[in-house]
Design a protein around this motif. Structure first.
Motif, PDB file in Angstrom:
ATOM      1  N   UNK A  99      -7.780  17.964  -6.799  1.00 43.79           N
ATOM      2  CA  UNK A  99      -6.730  18.021  -7.810  1.00 43.79           C
ATOM      3  C   UNK A  99      -5.351  17.888  -7.175  1.00 43.79           C
ATOM      4  N   UNK A 100      -4.475  17.168  -7.842  1.00 45.63           N
ATOM      5  CA  UNK A 100      -3.104  17.051  -7.371  1.00 45.63           C
ATOM      6  C   UNK A 100      -2.157  17.302  -8.537  1.00 45.63           C
ATOM      7  N   UNK A 101      -0.971  17.805  -8.213  1.00 48.63           N
ATOM      8  CA  UNK A 101       0.034  18.033  -9.254  1.00 48.63           C
ATOM      9  C   UNK A 101       1.022  16.892  -9.343  1.00 48.63           C
ATOM     10  N   UNK A 147       0.869  -1.170   0.000  1.00 47.67           N
ATOM     11  CA  UNK A 147       0.000   0.000   0.000  1.00 47.67           C
ATOM     12  C   UNK A 147       0.905   1.219   0.000  1.00 47.67           C
ATOM     13  N   UNK A 148       0.746   2.046  -1.033  1.00 46.14           N
ATOM     14  CA  UNK A 148       1.603   3.211  -1.205  1.00 46.14           C
ATOM     15  C   UNK A 148       0.787   4.466  -0.988  1.00 46.14           C
ATOM     16  N   UNK A 149       1.439   5.530  -0.545  1.00 52.05           N
ATOM     17  CA  UNK A 149       0.752   6.813  -0.551  1.00 52.05           C
ATOM     18  C   UNK A 149       1.705   7.911  -0.986  1.00 52.05           C
ATOM     19  N   UNK A 150       1.119   8.962  -1.508  1.00 54.98           N
ATOM     20  CA  UNK A 150       1.912  10.114  -1.948  1.00 54.98           C
ATOM     21  C   UNK A 150       2.408   9.940  -3.368  1.00 54.98           C
ATOM     22  N   UNK A 151       2.800  11.058  -3.961  1.00 58.78           N
ATOM     23  CA  UNK A 151       3.172  11.053  -5.362  1.00 58.78           C
ATOM     24  C   UNK A 151       4.667  10.955  -5.575  1.00 58.78           C
ATOM     25  N   UNK A 175      -9.381   9.378  -4.799  1.00 54.77           N
ATOM     26  CA  UNK A 175      -9.875  10.756  -4.728  1.00 54.77           C
ATOM     27  C   UNK A 175      -8.975  11.818  -5.321  1.00 54.77           C
ATOM     28  N   UNK A 176      -7.827  11.438  -5.843  1.00 49.47           N
ATOM     29  CA  UNK A 176      -7.073  12.477  -6.538  1.00 49.47           C
ATOM     30  C   UNK A 176      -7.411  12.459  -8.030  1.00 49.47           C
ATOM     31  N   UNK A 177      -7.414  13.652  -8.593  1.00 53.08           N
ATOM     32  CA  UNK A 177      -7.556  13.810 -10.038  1.00 53.08           C
ATOM     33  C   UNK A 177      -6.398  14.662 -10.515  1.00 53.08           C
ATOM     34  N   UNK A 178      -6.038  14.468 -11.753  1.00 48.44           N
ATOM     35  CA  UNK A 178      -4.894  15.166 -12.324  1.00 48.44           C
ATOM     36  C   UNK A 178      -5.331  15.617 -13.711  1.00 48.44           C
TER      37      UNK A 178
END
Lengths: 237, 197
Positions: free
Chosen positions: B25-27, A232-236, B81-84
């Motif tokens: 929204x996320x970058x 399970x990963x989180x963040x970009x 829940x993130x959109x880009x």
């Protein structure tokens, strides 16, 4: 599963400099499996809403949701939950959600937990579920990577949880007694502290994306079967 | 009746364009995968389409490169829940792979290296609405994001856009894939907020 439950904060406790535990009373919430998460919905006075997912830090109590929230700097929801929310505040909860990154007390066999930072939260829920299930004799190990000793969530508890062997690994600053210099997780750490591949442990890895990518690759390099590694990963990136 | 949250202000999206309900929204580009990222080598990569009759059609990396690719700019929406917005991809419309495929099936299961699966109606893959992509933002698609080859079906939640694509199998019935068996919606339209089954 798909309906929202009204929730009220009943307790907040500091957990680390930028993290805290929130206990919510959620009438109608029927409990969860260790590893599952919930959606939390906040509503501003003008009706604007924001929703985020948080792993449950503890399961097993009906109508109670325990979250451990780490602040995402510049975030929209976590700063509110970590710094602003107080007992009596209201929000909504939906769940539990996720049917794969879970541990069930009747799952037999060894379990290897590998945490990066606040990724320890759903894994702590699994260790707690294991300790609360007297019928389970599954051996658990936890390899927990944190920046500094102050970032180690639930350290005291996890160091003394029944059936669990915990190893803390520090990336920036280690305690004075530590013989391992601070640094990122290595193959040596995995071979020294995780179950050997031939034990056939189920492996759960949770943390920021970069950590999970690296840790899962090291586990595969160490000989663990990729099919037994759940992530399970989180963040970009 | 709304449950208001004292002290919560929130941050309104500064985009002119609407995002689907419940999305922010996320970058950056979050990664959600069920296991370790598989190593998929383009020298051995193949895409197989298998019909309900068992007929197989195959493309290797060279055959994929020979198909007409196009640049695609789309918004993507993850069920977490993130959109880009305005993501740039390069790939081959799925239509190109089905040009010579004879089938009466209405459903597809996409299969990934690593064992992941997801189900979609065949119609949702056709008519220029889905692509087999190999580039993201002008670079070869990173393994982390499904490289070398992933499916891109931007009008559905992103779990339908299988990473590390290796096969599309055709089925007369809608057969739930990995997340669809684990609590998520069979179809997954973000604009109708079809998150959970």
């Amino acid at each position: 599963m798909s309906s929202w439950h009204a929730a009220q904060v009943v307790r907040t406790e500091p957990l680390a400099a930028s993290a805290r535990v929130l206990t919510l009373a959620v009438p109608g919430f029927a409990g969860a499996l260790a590893g599952q998460h919930v959606d939390v919905r906040l509503t501003a006075p003008d009706g604007y809403q924001a929703v985020r997912s948080y792993s449950l830090a503890r399961v097993g109590r009906d109508e109670v949701v325990e979250l451990a929230v780490d602040e995402v700097r510049g975030g929209e929801v976590s700063p509110y939950l970590v710094h602003e929310a107080r007992p009596g505040d209201r929000m909504e909860v939906r769940g539990p959600l996720g049917g794969y990154f879970v541990w069930r007390p009747h799952d037999g066999g060894a379990v290897q937990l590998v945490a990066g930072g606040s990724g320890i939260v759903p894994l702590a829920a699994m260790a707690r579920a294991r300790a609360a299930a007297p019928t389970s004799d599954a051996p658990f190990r936890l390899l927990a990577a944190v920046r500094t000793p102050a970032d180690a969530f639930f350290a005291k508890e996890l160091d003394s949880t029944e059936g669990l062997t915990t190893t803390w690994l520090y990336s920036r600053e280690a305690p004075p007694a530590s013989t391992r210099p601070p640094g990122r997780l290595t193959l040596d750490d995995v071979t020294a502290h995780a179950f050997a591949p031939d034990v056939g442990a189920r492996v759960y890895v949770c943390g920021p994306t970069g950590f999970v990518e690296a840790a899962a690759a090291l586990l595969v390099d160490a000989g663990h079967d990729a099919a037994r590694i759940r992530t399970e990963r989180f963040g970009g990136v | 009746m709304a449950v208001f949250t004292r002290g919560f202000g929130g941050r309104r999206p500064d985009s002119e364009r609407p995002v689907p309900p419940g999305q922010y929204l996320t970058d950056d580009f979050p990664v959600l995968s069920i296991g370790p990222t598989p190593n998929v080598d383009t020298s051995t990569w193949q895409l197989t389409i298998r019909t309900e009759e068992g007929a197989e059609h195959r493309w290797d990396w060279a055959a994929l490169q020979a198909l007409p690719a196009e640049d695609v700019t789309v918004d993507i929406h993850c069920v977490t829940r993130w959109s880009k917005q305005d993501t740039h991809w390069r790939g081959v419309p799925v239509d190109a792979f089905f040009a010579d495929v004879e089938t009466a099936a209405e459903y597809v299961v996409a299969h990934s290296f690593g064992g992941y699966t997801t189900n979609l109606p065949l119609d949702d893959l056709l008519d220029g609405r889905a692509w087999v992509v190999t580039e993201y933002e002008g670079e070869p698609l990173e393994p982390l994001h499904g490289g070398p080859v992933r499916l891109l079906v931007p009008h559905l939640y992103l779990w339908k856009s299988a990473k590390w694509l290796r096969a599309l199998t055709l089925h007369l019935d809608d057969e739930p894939g990995f997340w669809e068996q684990n609590g998520y919606h069979l179809y997954g339209d973000p604009w109708s907020e079809q998150r959970y089954g």
